[in-house]
Write an enzyme that holds these catalytic residues in place. Structure first.
Site, PDB file in Angstrom:
ATOM      1  N   LYS A  82       0.946  -1.048  -0.129  1.00 36.43           N
ATOM      2  CA  LYS A  82      -0.070  -0.157   0.074  1.00 36.43           C
ATOM      3  C   LYS A  82       0.882   1.242  -0.001  1.00 36.43           C
ATOM      4  CE  LYS A  82      -4.060  -1.863   0.412  1.00 36.43           C
ATOM      5  NZ  LYS A  82      -5.604  -1.924   0.175  1.00 36.43           N
ATOM      6  N   LYS A 136      -3.730 -10.380  -6.732  1.00 38.47           N
ATOM      7  CA  LYS A 136      -5.134 -10.557  -6.119  1.00 38.47           C
ATOM      8  C   LYS A 136      -5.903  -9.677  -6.494  1.00 38.47           C
ATOM      9  CE  LYS A 136      -5.748  -8.525  -1.638  1.00 38.47           C
ATOM     10  NZ  LYS A 136      -6.915  -8.364  -1.566  1.00 38.47           N
ATOM     11  N   LYS A 178     -10.453  -4.768  -4.304  1.00 33.29           N
ATOM     12  CA  LYS A 178     -11.308  -3.638  -4.664  1.00 33.29           C
ATOM     13  C   LYS A 178     -10.695  -2.209  -5.019  1.00 33.29           C
ATOM     14  CE  LYS A 178     -13.305  -4.423  -0.299  1.00 33.29           C
ATOM     15  NZ  LYS A 178     -12.620  -3.813   0.869  1.00 33.29           N
TER      16      LYS A 178
END
Ligand code: ATP
Ligand code: LTN
Length: 324
Positions: free
Chosen positions: A111, A193, A196
């Site tokens: 992130k 993966k 969202k």
């Protein structure tokens, strides 16, 4: 009765990975466990959110839980920020969490790369808040996808460390991770993966996508070289699509491979689109039938129930630590 705890961030509409990796298990576990399922809004704000959109996303995630079969008569469904003890325990656990162990968290590293302009303290501290969510409720199991295993392991370490410093207070929860579906991959890139917050919406199938969009995303999905419908370690794209097909249709991958023997990608993708659309249409009719005010009431009642458990555990923590 044994407890289960889990949560999802209201960062966007949920996708097939969230269902197959996590929420599918929640629905089963609520029959034999005292279940607490949380919408973790304080986690969502570790990346920039639009306030109006966030408000809508919190409600949508709660509605998604309900439409996927989480039953408010069996499970406690609530919003993280409605129970202030989550943030309070996070502060306490911060005093025993080590910088070096948080620096090892792969989600933080990923992130931080993705949001270079906003590497805030909350993003770094995310796993400690997650440990607090879990430890407040003393669950035996935490059903999550593969990507969250490291965070649940850190939770176990923090529980053990607190217990050895201040006396037995927390139980060490186990992650519950499926054999199949624990890591659904992106349709546009089977090495990443399904997420969202992927850069491209073609990466995921959102549970609220229309049948037309589902068909388009599947037809554009990346495939492996070769022409056969077969899974295998060297065929990550097909393995991923076959896993989705298998889990949503309750058929083994072997059976599906047999069904499509001699057929090509176009036939298989058409079949997969049908399976996904059927699942998603049933979900959406339940989702659309939910009344927002009733859902808000469920969340209020859920927070009231969660508070009883969280306040008691927080009192115990304060007493053990010598906080008056
Ligand atoms: P974001 O992209 O905003 O980080 P996300 O799509 O990764 O979100 P989370 O809210 O972080 O979703 O995850 C909710 C639950 O779904 C967690 O238990 C997580 O492990 C699981 N999960 C997320 N993505 C997948 C996936 N691709 N396959 C299987 N499980 C997944
Ligand atoms: N970090 C999790 C969401 C989450 C969670 C939790 C999951 C926050 N608190 C407690 C299980 C238990 C994620 O899916 N990204």
């Amino acid at each position: 009765m044994k407890r289960v705890f889990s949560g999802v961030q209201p960062t966007n509409n949920l996708h097939l990975g969230n269902y197959l990796g996590a929420i599918k298990n929640w629905v089963e576990l609520q029959n034999s466990y005292d279940a607490f399922y949380c919408v973790v809004d304080l986690h969502a704000i570790t990346v920039k959110q639009d306030p109006k959109q966030l408000r809508q996303n919190v409600l949508n995630v709660a509605k998604t839980y309900l439409a996927l079969g989480v039953d408010p008569d069996k499970s406690t469904i609530f919003v993280q920020s409605h129970v202030p003890q989550h943030a309070e325990l996070a502060w306490v656990l911060n005093t025993i969490a080590k910088l070096s162990e948080l620096e090892r968290m792969t989600q933080f590293k990923d992130k931080a790369k993705e949001h270079k302009e906003n590497i805030n303290m909350g993003l770094f501290d995310y796993p400690v808040l997650m440990a607090s969510d879990i430890l407040l409720y003393s669950p035996e199991v935490v059903p999550v996808g593969e990507d969250q295993k490291q965070h649940v392991e850190l939770t176990r370490d923090l529980a053990a460390r607190f217990n050895s410093l201040y006396g037995k207070t927390f139980i060490e929860p186990k992650p519950l991770i499926n054999k199949e579906g624990a890591r659904i991959m992106g349709l546009d890139d089977p090495t990443k993966k399904m997420s969202k917050s992927a850069a491209s919406a073609n990466s995921y199938i959102a549970l609220l996508d229309s049948p037309e969009v589902v068909a388009k995303k599947i037809s554009r999905a990346v495939t492996d070289s070769g022409t056969t419908i077969e899974s295998g370690a060297d065929r990550p794209a097909l393995t991923n699509l076959l896993t989705i097909y298998s889990l949503l249709s309750n058929q083994s991958i072997k059976n599906i491979e047999k069904e499509y023997a001699g057929k090509g990608y176009a036939d298989f993708k058409k079949g997969l689109a049908q399976v996904v659309t059927q699942f998603i249409s049933e979900f959406q009719s339940k989702f659309n039938a939910l009344d927002d005010n009733k859902v808000k009431k469920i969340l209020e009642e859920g927070a009231a129930k969660a508070k009883v458990v969280a306040e008691k555990k927080m009192e115990e923590v304060k007493t053990k630590m010598g906080l008056l």
